[in-house]
Design a protein around this motif. Structure first.
Motif, PDB file in Angstrom:
ATOM      1  N   THR A  10      -7.177  -6.909  -7.347  1.00  0.00           N
ATOM      2  CA  THR A  10      -6.027  -6.000  -7.331  1.00  0.00           C
ATOM      3  C   THR A  10      -6.263  -4.867  -6.343  1.00  0.00           C
ATOM      4  O   THR A  10      -7.336  -4.755  -5.734  1.00  0.00           O
ATOM      5  CB  THR A  10      -5.762  -5.452  -8.750  1.00  0.00           C
ATOM      6  OG1 THR A  10      -4.577  -4.650  -8.747  1.00  0.00           O
ATOM      7  CG2 THR A  10      -6.924  -4.619  -9.250  1.00  0.00           C
ATOM      8  N   VAL A  11      -5.255  -4.013  -6.199  1.00  0.00           N
ATOM      9  CA  VAL A  11      -5.326  -2.855  -5.303  1.00  0.00           C
ATOM     10  C   VAL A  11      -5.391  -1.595  -6.159  1.00  0.00           C
ATOM     11  O   VAL A  11      -4.560  -1.401  -7.050  1.00  0.00           O
ATOM     12  CB  VAL A  11      -4.101  -2.807  -4.366  1.00  0.00           C
ATOM     13  CG1 VAL A  11      -4.132  -1.548  -3.503  1.00  0.00           C
ATOM     14  CG2 VAL A  11      -4.053  -4.048  -3.493  1.00  0.00           C
ATOM     15  N   LEU A  55      -8.928  -2.278  -1.986  1.00  0.00           N
ATOM     16  CA  LEU A  55      -8.888  -3.585  -2.619  1.00  0.00           C
ATOM     17  C   LEU A  55     -10.096  -3.756  -3.533  1.00  0.00           C
ATOM     18  O   LEU A  55     -11.227  -3.450  -3.149  1.00  0.00           O
ATOM     19  CB  LEU A  55      -8.893  -4.686  -1.549  1.00  0.00           C
ATOM     20  CG  LEU A  55      -8.769  -6.123  -2.048  1.00  0.00           C
ATOM     21  CD1 LEU A  55      -7.368  -6.374  -2.578  1.00  0.00           C
ATOM     22  CD2 LEU A  55      -9.100  -7.101  -0.919  1.00  0.00           C
ATOM     23  N   PHE A 107       0.959 -12.987  -4.766  1.00  0.00           N
ATOM     24  CA  PHE A 107       0.733 -11.540  -4.763  1.00  0.00           C
ATOM     25  C   PHE A 107       1.848 -10.905  -5.579  1.00  0.00           C
ATOM     26  O   PHE A 107       3.028 -11.011  -5.228  1.00  0.00           O
ATOM     27  CB  PHE A 107       0.733 -10.989  -3.339  1.00  0.00           C
ATOM     28  CG  PHE A 107       0.841  -9.486  -3.271  1.00  0.00           C
ATOM     29  CD1 PHE A 107      -0.040  -8.662  -3.965  1.00  0.00           C
ATOM     30  CD2 PHE A 107       1.835  -8.886  -2.509  1.00  0.00           C
ATOM     31  CE1 PHE A 107       0.071  -7.278  -3.912  1.00  0.00           C
ATOM     32  CE2 PHE A 107       1.955  -7.507  -2.438  1.00  0.00           C
ATOM     33  CZ  PHE A 107       1.064  -6.696  -3.146  1.00  0.00           C
ATOM     34  N   VAL A 149      -3.249 -12.114  -7.076  1.00  0.00           N
ATOM     35  CA  VAL A 149      -3.657 -10.750  -6.736  1.00  0.00           C
ATOM     36  C   VAL A 149      -2.564  -9.788  -7.195  1.00  0.00           C
ATOM     37  O   VAL A 149      -1.374 -10.044  -6.989  1.00  0.00           O
ATOM     38  CB  VAL A 149      -3.891 -10.589  -5.216  1.00  0.00           C
ATOM     39  CG1 VAL A 149      -4.222  -9.129  -4.874  1.00  0.00           C
ATOM     40  CG2 VAL A 149      -5.021 -11.503  -4.751  1.00  0.00           C
ATOM     41  N   ALA A 209      -3.995  -6.499   0.229  1.00  0.00           N
ATOM     42  CA  ALA A 209      -3.987  -7.622  -0.714  1.00  0.00           C
ATOM     43  C   ALA A 209      -3.682  -8.935  -0.012  1.00  0.00           C
ATOM     44  O   ALA A 209      -4.375  -9.944  -0.208  1.00  0.00           O
ATOM     45  CB  ALA A 209      -2.963  -7.358  -1.819  1.00  0.00           C
ATOM     46  N   PHE A 257      -1.536  -5.341  -8.221  1.00  0.00           N
ATOM     47  CA  PHE A 257      -1.515  -4.011  -7.602  1.00  0.00           C
ATOM     48  C   PHE A 257      -1.523  -2.969  -8.717  1.00  0.00           C
ATOM     49  O   PHE A 257      -0.747  -3.072  -9.656  1.00  0.00           O
ATOM     50  CB  PHE A 257      -0.250  -3.833  -6.757  1.00  0.00           C
ATOM     51  CG  PHE A 257      -0.326  -2.745  -5.714  1.00  0.00           C
ATOM     52  CD1 PHE A 257      -0.293  -3.053  -4.368  1.00  0.00           C
ATOM     53  CD2 PHE A 257      -0.427  -1.411  -6.076  1.00  0.00           C
ATOM     54  CE1 PHE A 257      -0.344  -2.052  -3.398  1.00  0.00           C
ATOM     55  CE2 PHE A 257      -0.487  -0.406  -5.126  1.00  0.00           C
ATOM     56  CZ  PHE A 257      -0.449  -0.732  -3.767  1.00  0.00           C
TER      57      PHE A 257
END
Length: 349
Positions: free
Chosen positions: A304-305, A338, A259, A287, A183, A289
């Motif tokens: 996002t992850v 990602l 993040f 961003v 990220a 997760f």
């Protein structure tokens, strides 16, 4: 038995079909039927189909109690998870259940409201009394690790969450550190140098690993970032943090990128920015997760992850088999990728 005239009948009740009946109808040996029932690979497809048709026609059901006596296994595992709506634990539970179902293993689920040693150990005792083959504990709390640690000698245990082996406990986890590095690396590649991190609760191993991934990626790029902002896992916390950042922007400029430790924090942040007329990503990139359900419909759609949930469930069941067989404890990390969407872009000149 008593018949319609009131006289006692000596006729015995019909016995349920046995494995020998299946073998006779299918025209195979008793051993072949056993192989089909245990999903042994060395059975021809045509033979397997003939046996399965005979099982269906006779309505045969194998005696699980007798099988347990022979194998010393019940074919069931316990799962302990947190009583919460958090996305990560929920997706992990679904992944473990799906993996267990695919290999014919039954799952019994117990939830805990808090990871207290007494509560967790009482739940483990409950599963011991049930005679399950082992227990999967879905938790990445420090308290959960402490509660489970002493039980690995009594009962095969796999912990899903911790990224390293703890004593005799097998562990499986998403590689949170690598996911966070992806990220932050994405934002650095876009040209950002002012990347703020909104972290999760410090008692969560996941949150600490994501923070380390952020920090190391920044330092390796030659950037010493500002201290992270403390959050939890909720959109409300993200919204409050966004309002706080906006309230001081006359003194401290907004970062060019943020993040967040999960997507819910990002959602709250996007809400606060939208209310204040801050354009994402033109003014601030965001961003998250986890890639929660619906994150592609955030405004704007969230970069996002995405953890590999299927692999997490599959590897958890593999480690459970290893734990049951008393193999040496191992720690397994599962990857993440990602997912780039509209919430991230190069910073304005």
């Amino acid at each position: 038995m008593v018949d319609a005239t009131g006289e006692r009948s000596t006729a015995a009740a019909p016995r349920p079909p046995a494995m020998s009946d299946v073998a006779k109808l299918a025209g195979v040996s008793h051993q072949t039927v056993s192989r089909v029932l245990n999903d042994h690979p060395n059975v021809k497809a045509a033979t397997r189909e003939r046996v399965q048709n005979a099982i269906a026609e006779l309505g045969y059901r194998r005696n699980e109690a007798a099988r347990t006596l022979v194998t010393r296994r019940t074919g069931a595992i316990g799962v302990i998870t947190e009583d919460s709506p958090l996305f990560g634990p929920t997706m992990t539970l679904i992944a473990v259940e799906n993996a267990a179902r695919s290999q014919g293993t039954y799952v019994s689920v117990a939830t805990v409201t808090r990871w207290e040693v007494d509560t967790v150990q009482a739940t483990l005792e409950h599963f011991l009394d049930q005679g399950v083959d082992g227990v999967v504990v879905i938790a990445s709390h420090d308290e959960a690790v402490r509660a489970v640690k002493d039980y690995s000698r009594k009962l095969p245990v796999v912990m899903v969450g911790p990224g390293q082996v703890s004593g005799h406990i097998h562990t499986v986890a998403v590689d949170q550190y690598a996911g966070a590095s992806l990220a932050v690396g994405h934002l650095l590649d876009l040209g950002h140098r002012d990347v703020l991190h909104v972290r999760g609760p410090s008692v969560w191993l996941d949150a600490r690993a994501r923070e380390r991934g952020w920090l190391d990626a920044m330092l390796q790029a030659g950037v010493r970032p500002e201290d992270p902002v403390q959050g939890d896992w909720t959109a409300s916390a993200g919204f409050a943090i966004g309002r706080s950042l906006l309230g001081r922007r006359d003194v401290v400029p907004l970062p060019t990128a943020v993040f967040t430790a999960n997507d819910q924090l990002a959602l709250g942040l996007l809400h606060a920015f939208a209310d204040a007329g801050v354009n994402v990503p033109r003014e601030v990139s965001v961003v998250g997760f986890d890639d929660v359900e619906g994150s592609e419909h955030f405004f704007p759609p969230l970069t996002t992850v995405r953890p590999d949930w299927s692999a997490l469930g599959r590897r958890s069941l593999e480690r459970m088999t290893a734990a049951i067989e008393r193999q040496p404890a191992e720690g397994v990390l599962v990857g993440a990728r990602l997912v780039v969407r509209s919430s991230s872009a190069a910073p304005r000149p």
